[in-house]
Design a protein around this motif. Sequence first.
Motif, short mmCIF file in Angstrom:
data_model
loop_
_atom_site.label_atom_id
_atom_site.label_comp_id
_atom_site.label_asym_id
_atom_site.label_seq_id
_atom_site.Cartn_x
_atom_site.Cartn_y
_atom_site.Cartn_z
N VAL A 57 0.87 -1.18 0.00
CA VAL A 57 0.00 0.00 0.00
C VAL A 57 0.90 1.23 0.00
CG1 VAL A 57 -1.83 1.25 1.21
CG2 VAL A 57 -1.79 -1.25 1.28
N THR A 58 0.68 2.16 -0.91
CA THR A 58 1.60 3.29 -1.07
C THR A 58 1.44 4.33 0.03
OG1 THR A 58 0.05 4.50 -2.50
CG2 THR A 58 1.63 3.02 -3.58
N TYR A 59 2.57 4.96 0.36
CA TYR A 59 2.63 6.09 1.30
C TYR A 59 3.96 6.79 1.04
CZ TYR A 59 1.51 8.76 5.49
OH TYR A 59 1.19 9.78 6.36
N PRO A 60 4.02 7.67 0.02
CA PRO A 60 5.31 8.15 -0.50
C PRO A 60 6.07 9.08 0.45
CG PRO A 60 3.49 9.27 -1.57
CD PRO A 60 2.88 8.21 -0.73
N PRO A 61 7.35 8.77 0.73
CA PRO A 61 8.16 9.67 1.58
C PRO A 61 8.43 11.01 0.93
CG PRO A 61 9.53 7.90 0.66
CD PRO A 61 8.11 7.57 0.33
N SER A 62 8.22 11.10 -0.39
CA SER A 62 8.43 12.38 -1.10
C SER A 62 7.38 13.43 -0.73
CB SER A 62 8.41 12.15 -2.62
OG SER A 62 7.22 11.51 -3.01
N MET A 63 6.42 13.09 0.13
CA MET A 63 5.44 14.09 0.59
C MET A 63 6.14 15.25 1.30
SD MET A 63 3.57 12.25 3.84
CE MET A 63 3.04 10.84 2.88
N ILE A 64 7.34 15.02 1.86
CA ILE A 64 8.07 16.11 2.50
C ILE A 64 8.44 17.19 1.46
CG2 ILE A 64 10.36 15.04 2.22
CD1 ILE A 64 9.19 17.09 5.28
N ALA A 65 8.70 16.75 0.22
CA ALA A 65 9.00 17.70 -0.85
C ALA A 65 7.79 18.57 -1.16
CB ALA A 65 9.45 16.96 -2.11
N THR A 66 6.62 17.95 -1.18
CA THR A 66 5.37 18.69 -1.40
C THR A 66 5.20 19.76 -0.32
OG1 THR A 66 4.34 16.71 -2.33
CG2 THR A 66 2.86 18.46 -1.63
N ALA A 67 5.48 19.37 0.94
CA ALA A 67 5.30 20.29 2.06
C ALA A 67 6.25 21.48 1.99
CB ALA A 67 5.50 19.53 3.37
N ILE A 68 7.52 21.21 1.69
CA ILE A 68 8.51 22.29 1.62
C ILE A 68 8.19 23.22 0.45
CG2 ILE A 68 10.96 22.84 1.32
CD1 ILE A 68 11.57 20.07 2.57
N GLU A 69 7.83 22.61 -0.67
CA GLU A 69 7.53 23.39 -1.88
C GLU A 69 6.31 24.29 -1.65
OE1 GLU A 69 8.84 23.52 -6.08
OE2 GLU A 69 8.94 21.55 -5.13
N LEU A 70 5.27 23.77 -1.06
CA LEU A 70 4.06 24.57 -0.83
C LEU A 70 4.32 25.69 0.18
CD1 LEU A 70 1.20 21.91 -0.80
CD2 LEU A 70 1.67 23.63 -2.54
N THR A 71 5.17 25.42 1.17
CA THR A 71 5.52 26.45 2.15
C THR A 71 6.27 27.58 1.46
OG1 THR A 71 5.63 24.78 3.89
CG2 THR A 71 6.69 26.89 4.34
N ALA A 72 7.18 27.23 0.55
CA ALA A 72 7.89 28.26 -0.23
C ALA A 72 6.91 29.08 -1.05
CB ALA A 72 8.93 27.59 -1.13
N GLY B 31 -3.37 10.27 -1.66
CA GLY B 31 -4.10 9.00 -1.53
C GLY B 31 -3.20 7.77 -1.50
N SER B 32 -3.68 6.72 -0.84
CA SER B 32 -2.98 5.43 -0.79
C SER B 32 -3.57 4.48 -1.83
CB SER B 32 -3.10 4.80 0.59
OG SER B 32 -2.28 5.47 1.52
N VAL B 33 -2.68 3.79 -2.54
CA VAL B 33 -3.08 2.90 -3.63
C VAL B 33 -2.65 1.47 -3.31
CG1 VAL B 33 -2.76 2.38 -6.09
CG2 VAL B 33 -2.87 4.77 -5.31
N LEU B 34 -3.50 0.50 -3.62
CA LEU B 34 -3.13 -0.91 -3.45
C LEU B 34 -2.22 -1.33 -4.59
CD1 LEU B 34 -3.56 -3.61 -1.88
CD2 LEU B 34 -5.38 -4.11 -3.53
N VAL B 35 -1.07 -1.88 -4.23
CA VAL B 35 -0.11 -2.38 -5.22
C VAL B 35 -0.18 -3.91 -5.23
CG1 VAL B 35 2.33 -2.48 -5.89
CG2 VAL B 35 1.41 -0.42 -4.78
N THR B 36 -0.39 -4.49 -6.41
CA THR B 36 -0.43 -5.94 -6.56
C THR B 36 0.56 -6.36 -7.65
OG1 THR B 36 -2.18 -5.83 -8.23
CG2 THR B 36 -2.88 -5.99 -5.91
N GLU B 37 0.65 -7.63 -7.89
CA GLU B 37 1.58 -8.12 -8.92
C GLU B 37 1.28 -7.48 -10.27
OE1 GLU B 37 3.06 -12.38 -10.94
OE2 GLU B 37 1.68 -12.39 -9.24
N GLU B 38 0.00 -7.20 -10.54
CA GLU B 38 -0.41 -6.68 -11.84
C GLU B 38 0.08 -5.25 -12.09
OE1 GLU B 38 -2.16 -10.22 -11.03
OE2 GLU B 38 -2.52 -8.44 -9.79
N ASN B 39 0.10 -4.41 -11.05
CA ASN B 39 0.47 -3.01 -11.27
C ASN B 39 1.76 -2.61 -10.56
OD1 ASN B 39 -0.32 -2.93 -8.60
ND2 ASN B 39 -1.69 -1.18 -8.80
#
Length: 317
Positions: free
Chosen positions: A267-282, A298-306
Amino acid sequence: MKHTQTFVAAALATAIGGAAWADGHEVKVIGVSIPAATHGWAGGMNFHAKETVERLEEVYPELDFVLATASDPGKQVNDIEDMVATRNIDALVVLPFESDPLTPPVQAVAESGAWVTVVDRGLSVEGIEDLYVAGDNSGFGKVSGEYMVSAMPDGGDIVVFRGIPTTIDNERVDGFTAAIEGSGINVLDMEHGNWNRDDSFTVMQDFLSKYPNIDAVWASDDDMAIGVLAAIEAAGREDVQFVLGGAGMKEMIKRTADGDAMIPANVTYPPSMIATAIELTAVGLTSNAPVSGDFVIGSVLVTEENAMDYYYPDSPF
């Protein structure tokens, strides 16, 4: 999420376009306070924070950044107090190590008149921050629970690993618990693995010694899942059918893509969200674009297919 992404693109275009006329403007200081790379997700988050600060210092000559990493809540509190005392920060981007101990110092920053962006792990008091950036933690738990229900149509006995005691951990567990309710899935036990491989290895050893049969594990994080898998292997147990982690560590995504039966999904939860936060603050400090409120990824289900759509071999996480 389309409208949110459009808003961000427009805001960034406004701010980047305005950076050229910064000469003569007062330089503003953004403090960035984050946990040290104590586990894989945090390592990825640190990578993205440093990369973003370096990039934005080039884009915005009217901004200075102060980046501090902390290996415990006490150090993070000191870091933030130092930023206020020595740099008189105009804004703070903070990913709290833990919610409770970081709430008073961040509240003090907000009361000083500085902009506050909180990332991922929320504070214990609502309404302190101007901007909150996080993954959809309730959705993360819900997607995880729904997957467990689909993978275990006849029910079964599972154990659950919680992260560090934080608001987001509560949201994940609440979402998961609601999703499995009435499904026949029985939670034998639930303990904090602190998003840490070694802690989770120890907790899983305890679970294995306590319970002669465990059908599956919701590890809720890929670092914890690695500790769990090591404990299962060390014990030679064959009753555990699969382990569901989360956050999209590249090694785990690859195992899912390769059809590893023990890691059938993520299940996705990207650590790059910190970049979004810094960028929006700027953006908030350099333009008239409105950036206050909540930005939820959003969180996405990751399976063998995707899985290969979420496999980034060059990522640090």
